[in-house]
Design a protein around this motif. Structure first.
Motif, PDB file in Angstrom:
ATOM      1  N   LEU A  68       0.862  -1.190   0.000  1.00 59.57           N
ATOM      2  CA  LEU A  68       0.000   0.000   0.000  1.00 59.57           C
ATOM      3  C   LEU A  68       0.890   1.230   0.000  1.00 59.57           C
ATOM      4  CD1 LEU A  68      -2.943  -0.501   2.549  1.00 59.57           C
ATOM      5  CD2 LEU A  68      -3.126   0.213   0.173  1.00 59.57           C
ATOM      6  N   ILE A  69       0.613   2.173  -0.875  1.00 63.44           N
ATOM      7  CA  ILE A  69       1.403   3.399  -0.937  1.00 63.44           C
ATOM      8  C   ILE A  69       0.481   4.615  -0.802  1.00 63.44           C
ATOM      9  CG2 ILE A  69       3.161   2.318  -2.409  1.00 63.44           C
ATOM     10  CD1 ILE A  69       1.918   3.905  -4.770  1.00 63.44           C
ATOM     11  N   ASP A  70       1.089   5.798  -0.836  1.00 66.74           N
ATOM     12  CA  ASP A  70       0.384   7.080  -0.827  1.00 66.74           C
ATOM     13  C   ASP A  70      -0.454   7.244   0.439  1.00 66.74           C
ATOM     14  OD1 ASP A  70      -0.677   9.498  -1.382  1.00 66.74           O
ATOM     15  OD2 ASP A  70      -1.560   8.967  -3.308  1.00 66.74           O
ATOM     16  N   LEU A  71       0.190   7.702   1.503  1.00 67.71           N
ATOM     17  CA  LEU A  71      -0.481   7.893   2.779  1.00 67.71           C
ATOM     18  C   LEU A  71      -0.868   9.349   3.015  1.00 67.71           C
ATOM     19  CD1 LEU A  71       1.785   5.555   4.957  1.00 67.71           C
ATOM     20  CD2 LEU A  71      -0.413   5.038   3.930  1.00 67.71           C
ATOM     21  N   ASP A  72      -1.057  10.112   1.934  1.00 66.54           N
ATOM     22  CA  ASP A  72      -1.442  11.523   2.074  1.00 66.54           C
ATOM     23  C   ASP A  72      -2.752  11.704   2.813  1.00 66.54           C
ATOM     24  OD1 ASP A  72       0.802  12.188   0.757  1.00 66.54           O
ATOM     25  OD2 ASP A  72      -0.136  12.919  -1.072  1.00 66.54           O
ATOM     26  N   ALA A  73      -3.673  10.754   2.638  1.00 64.11           N
ATOM     27  CA  ALA A  73      -4.999  10.875   3.251  1.00 64.11           C
ATOM     28  C   ALA A  73      -5.083  10.156   4.594  1.00 64.11           C
ATOM     29  CB  ALA A  73      -6.064  10.317   2.308  1.00 64.11           C
ATOM     30  N   SER A  74      -3.975   9.599   5.055  1.00 63.73           N
ATOM     31  CA  SER A  74      -4.009   8.816   6.289  1.00 63.73           C
ATOM     32  C   SER A  74      -4.190   9.714   7.513  1.00 63.73           C
ATOM     33  CB  SER A  74      -2.723   7.998   6.438  1.00 63.73           C
ATOM     34  OG  SER A  74      -1.610   8.865   6.600  1.00 63.73           O
ATOM     35  N   ALA A  75      -4.668   9.105   8.578  1.00 61.23           N
ATOM     36  CA  ALA A  75      -4.864   9.838   9.832  1.00 61.23           C
ATOM     37  C   ALA A  75      -4.817   8.843  10.985  1.00 61.23           C
ATOM     38  CB  ALA A  75      -6.202  10.573   9.824  1.00 61.23           C
ATOM     39  N   ARG A  76      -4.382   9.323  12.125  1.00 55.19           N
ATOM     40  CA  ARG A  76      -4.354   8.469  13.303  1.00 55.19           C
ATOM     41  C   ARG A  76      -5.779   8.276  13.814  1.00 55.19           C
ATOM     42  NH1 ARG A  76      -0.808   6.151  16.148  1.00 55.19           N
ATOM     43  NH2 ARG A  76       0.890   7.130  14.976  1.00 55.19           N
ATOM     44  N   ILE A  77      -6.099   7.058  14.196  1.00 47.79           N
ATOM     45  CA  ILE A  77      -7.430   6.741  14.700  1.00 47.79           C
ATOM     46  C   ILE A  77      -7.476   7.051  16.196  1.00 47.79           C
ATOM     47  CG2 ILE A  77      -9.151   4.925  15.030  1.00 47.79           C
ATOM     48  CD1 ILE A  77      -7.947   3.521  12.560  1.00 47.79           C
ATOM     49  N   VAL A  78      -8.267   8.041  16.543  1.00 49.93           N
ATOM     50  CA  VAL A  78      -8.418   8.480  17.930  1.00 49.93           C
ATOM     51  C   VAL A  78      -9.893   8.415  18.288  1.00 49.93           C
ATOM     52  CG1 VAL A  78      -8.086  10.387  19.556  1.00 49.93           C
ATOM     53  CG2 VAL A  78      -6.426  10.013  17.715  1.00 49.93           C
ATOM     54  N   PRO A  79     -10.262   7.913  19.462  1.00 47.69           N
ATOM     55  CA  PRO A  79     -11.680   7.852  19.842  1.00 47.69           C
ATOM     56  C   PRO A  79     -12.325   9.238  19.776  1.00 47.69           C
ATOM     57  CG  PRO A  79     -10.349   6.589  21.378  1.00 47.69           C
ATOM     58  CD  PRO A  79      -9.386   7.318  20.497  1.00 47.69           C
ATOM     59  N   PRO A  80     -13.561   9.333  19.255  1.00 48.18           N
ATOM     60  CA  PRO A  80     -14.255  10.631  19.183  1.00 48.18           C
ATOM     61  C   PRO A  80     -14.315  11.305  20.554  1.00 48.18           C
ATOM     62  CG  PRO A  80     -15.469   8.975  17.945  1.00 48.18           C
ATOM     63  CD  PRO A  80     -14.381   8.251  18.684  1.00 48.18           C
ATOM     64  N   GLY A  81     -14.019  12.590  20.557  1.00 46.28           N
ATOM     65  CA  GLY A  81     -14.046  13.347  21.802  1.00 46.28           C
ATOM     66  C   GLY A  81     -12.741  13.298  22.562  1.00 46.28           C
ATOM     67  N   GLY A  82     -11.836  12.432  22.123  1.00 42.61           N
ATOM     68  CA  GLY A  82     -10.555  12.313  22.800  1.00 42.61           C
ATOM     69  C   GLY A  82      -9.621  13.460  22.435  1.00 42.61           C
ATOM     70  N   GLU A  83      -8.507  13.491  23.107  1.00 45.80           N
ATOM     71  CA  GLU A  83      -7.532  14.547  22.830  1.00 45.80           C
ATOM     72  C   GLU A  83      -6.928  14.345  21.440  1.00 45.80           C
ATOM     73  OE1 GLU A  83      -3.515  16.476  24.887  1.00 45.80           O
ATOM     74  OE2 GLU A  83      -4.526  14.758  25.796  1.00 45.80           O
ATOM     75  N   ASP A  84      -6.795  15.435  20.705  1.00 46.43           N
ATOM     76  CA  ASP A  84      -6.232  15.402  19.349  1.00 46.43           C
ATOM     77  C   ASP A  84      -7.038  14.484  18.423  1.00 46.43           C
ATOM     78  OD1 ASP A  84      -4.149  17.119  20.113  1.00 46.43           O
ATOM     79  OD2 ASP A  84      -2.926  15.424  20.815  1.00 46.43           O
ATOM     80  N   GLU A  85      -8.365  14.527  18.535  1.00 45.33           N
ATOM     81  CA  GLU A  85      -9.201  13.708  17.656  1.00 45.33           C
ATOM     82  C   GLU A  85      -8.948  14.081  16.201  1.00 45.33           C
ATOM     83  OE1 GLU A  85     -13.314  14.285  18.477  1.00 45.33           O
ATOM     84  OE2 GLU A  85     -13.209  16.465  18.379  1.00 45.33           O
ATOM     85  N   THR A  86      -9.073  13.116  15.309  1.00 43.05           N
ATOM     86  CA  THR A  86      -8.751  13.308  13.894  1.00 43.05           C
ATOM     87  C   THR A  86      -9.971  13.012  13.026  1.00 43.05           C
ATOM     88  OG1 THR A  86      -7.953  11.026  13.771  1.00 43.05           O
ATOM     89  CG2 THR A  86      -6.316  12.753  14.217  1.00 43.05           C
ATOM     90  N   PHE A  87      -9.900  13.501  11.788  1.00 41.38           N
ATOM     91  CA  PHE A  87     -11.059  13.395  10.900  1.00 41.38           C
ATOM     92  C   PHE A  87     -10.635  12.916   9.510  1.00 41.38           C
ATOM     93  CE2 PHE A  87     -11.770  16.642  14.070  1.00 41.38           C
ATOM     94  CZ  PHE A  87     -13.007  16.280  14.595  1.00 41.38           C
ATOM     95  N   ALA A  88     -11.567  12.269   8.832  1.00 39.62           N
ATOM     96  CA  ALA A  88     -11.344  11.813   7.460  1.00 39.62           C
ATOM     97  C   ALA A  88     -11.768  12.908   6.489  1.00 39.62           C
ATOM     98  CB  ALA A  88     -12.148  10.546   7.192  1.00 39.62           C
ATOM     99  N   GLY A  89     -11.092  12.978   5.329  1.00 43.03           N
ATOM    100  CA  GLY A  89     -11.537  13.887   4.281  1.00 43.03           C
ATOM    101  C   GLY A  89     -10.607  15.027   3.942  1.00 43.03           C
ATOM    102  N   ALA A  90      -9.470  15.158   4.648  1.00 50.39           N
ATOM    103  CA  ALA A  90      -8.535  16.232   4.294  1.00 50.39           C
ATOM    104  C   ALA A  90      -8.042  16.029   2.865  1.00 50.39           C
ATOM    105  CB  ALA A  90      -7.367  16.265   5.279  1.00 50.39           C
ATOM    106  N   LYS A  91      -7.740  14.785   2.512  1.00 54.97           N
ATOM    107  CA  LYS A  91      -7.424  14.380   1.138  1.00 54.97           C
ATOM    108  C   LYS A  91      -8.338  13.197   0.828  1.00 54.97           C
ATOM    109  CE  LYS A  91      -4.006  17.295   0.617  1.00 54.97           C
ATOM    110  NZ  LYS A  91      -2.593  16.888   0.506  1.00 54.97           N
ATOM    111  N   PHE A  92      -8.731  13.051  -0.423  1.00 54.33           N
ATOM    112  CA  PHE A  92      -9.697  11.986  -0.715  1.00 54.33           C
ATOM    113  C   PHE A  92      -9.779  11.673  -2.198  1.00 54.33           C
ATOM    114  CE2 PHE A  92     -11.936  16.032  -0.926  1.00 54.33           C
ATOM    115  CZ  PHE A  92     -12.609  15.938  -2.139  1.00 54.33           C
ATOM    116  N   SER A  93     -10.366  10.510  -2.490  1.00 57.39           N
ATOM    117  CA  SER A  93     -10.858  10.134  -3.816  1.00 57.39           C
ATOM    118  C   SER A  93     -12.330   9.789  -3.602  1.00 57.39           C
ATOM    119  CB  SER A  93     -10.092   8.937  -4.381  1.00 57.39           C
ATOM    120  OG  SER A  93      -8.702   9.231  -4.480  1.00 57.39           O
ATOM    121  N   SER A  94     -13.226  10.638  -4.062  1.00 54.78           N
ATOM    122  CA  SER A  94     -14.623  10.562  -3.622  1.00 54.78           C
ATOM    123  C   SER A  94     -15.334   9.263  -3.976  1.00 54.78           C
ATOM    124  CB  SER A  94     -15.410  11.749  -4.183  1.00 54.78           C
ATOM    125  OG  SER A  94     -15.393  11.765  -5.604  1.00 54.78           O
TER     126      SER A  94
END
Length: 398
Positions: A68-94
């Motif tokens: 697997l290559i191209d981790l531009d859209a990757s993000a760390r999985i953090v529980p919702p509401g937790g510290e430094d929570e992350t979101f999907a969609g900064a980079k994408f292929s719709s």
């Protein structure tokens, strides 16, 4: 300081492998197993890839295995509401995103709010990529669709700009995003066609394509038509489990690798049908579609009967009105090129001679037109012309 990964050169990406090598079901099983194992490793490290597609899967000539290559859209999985929570969609292929990542815009106010949020974005490519796509029916724009993407704070590529955000909420980075994308990948490998119409970059081709994605799972006939394209029972069941509309119902990659019959064909041998649930689900949908079609036909038949009954009722009403009403006003009019002269004075003989009299027979068999020197009668038998005075000698020439 800055760091970089140096990797061995890849031979082909999965897109090239699929269309040039045309792998059979056993080869596709091994391809998907290797991709699932790579995603399982990422999820074990609490990372979401966020953009799993054919172009981001390559085969190394060193060991003939996939990466697997191209981790531009990757993000760390953090529980919702937790510290430094992350979101999907900064980079994408719709076209490989799940339905929850798509936003429908129905009003001009919502569209203006969206445009205002992205107005200050400096990345021209991203600004073009997030442009709302119109969904049309019969040439009329019914809605617009966008991805729930977001601008990021300066120097913080994963931190959203929340001020003016045009959605109720963003979608948290999670394993579920990748699970759906694996379903889209598997569907393409097993059918030879994309789940959602897309361009070369795997973005939705149009607003209609985004509408199809957003409404996935709500149109029974679309589901049955899609899953019937997959011939292998185990493969069909795998894709069905991956493409659940409800994110909470999507299984983990690890559980599928461990127990699913597609990766373990020996598990289904000699046992109760492992795909009974899917078959019952598809049969239930088929039954629903048939009921809907029958109801539509009944409604159409009732509509035709209603139209016929309305026409008969209209005829009876008009006939009754006509028979019950004495007509006192002329109902037929003729438009002439010239203005008619005023009625002649009874004492003015010259004016009277110029008047053309039109007389209809009482029995309705004809009409006669008469002046001082000539008369013409029209009837079913033909035309009868009569000339008076000096004009009689021309009677036979008329």
């Amino acid at each position: 300081g800055k760091y970089a990964f140096v990797m061995d050169a890849a031979g082909r990406n999965l897109h090239q492998m699929f269309y040039q090598e045309q792998p059979k079901i056993d080869a596709m099983r091994e391809i998907l197993r290797q991709v699932f194992e790579a995603v399982k490793h990422l999820h074990g490290q609490k990372l979401m890839h966020g953009d799993i597609k054919m172009l981001n899967i390559v085969r190394f000539s060193l060991d003939n295995r996939l990466r697997l290559i191209d981790l531009d859209a990757s993000a760390r999985i953090v529980p919702p509401g937790g510290e430094d929570e992350t979101f999907a969609g900064a980079k994408f292929s719709s076209a490989v995103l799940p339905p929850e990542m798509i936003k429908r815009i129905d009003t001009e106010e919502q569209l203006e709010e969206f445009n205002n949020y992205w107005e200050s974005e400096n990345d021209a490519d991203l600004k073009e990529k997030v442009e709302p796509k119109p969904y049309k029916k019969q040439g009329t724009v019914k809605a617009r669709y966008v991805v729930k993407s977001f601008r990021t704070e300066e120097g913080k590529p994963t931190t959203p700009v929340f001020e003016g955000l045009p959605y109720e909420e963003l979608v948290h980075a999670s394993e579920n995003i990748d699970v759906w994308s694996l379903g889209v990948l598997a569907f393409t490998l097993l059918t030879g066609e994309p789940l959602i119409p897309s361009n070369r970059e795997d973005d939705c081709l149009s607003g209609t394509a985004m509408h199809l994605l957003k409404s996935w799972g709500t149109q029974p006939e679309v589901l049955t038509d899609s899953f019937k394209k997959i011939q292998n029972d185990a493969a069909r069941d795998l894709v069905w489990k991956l493409l659940q509309r409800d994110p909470a119902k999507r299984p983990t990659v690890a559980s599928l690798l461990d127990k699913h019959p597609f990766f373990h064909p020996e598990l289904s041998a000699g046992t109760e049908d492992p795909f009974r649930e899917l078959k019952e689900y598809l049969q239930n949908i088929t039954n629903q579609v048939e009921i809907i079609h029958r109801n539509v036909l009944v409604i159409k038949e009732l509509s035709y009967e209603s139209q016929s009954e309305l026409l008969r009722t209209r005829h009876v009403l008009l006939k009754g009105i006509f028979e019950a009403t004495e007509v006192r006003t002329p109902t037929t009019f003729i438009i002439l090129n010239n203005k008619l002269p005023l009625a002649a004075d009874p004492s003015d003989e010259e004016a009277k001679n110029k008047i053309l009299e039109i007389i209809a027979r009482e029995d309705g068999s004809g009409v006669s037109m008469k002046t001082k020197h000539a008369s013409v009668a029209f009837s079913a038998e033909g035309v009868d012309i009569d000339l008076e005075g000096d004009l009689k000698e021309y009677r036979d020439q008329v």
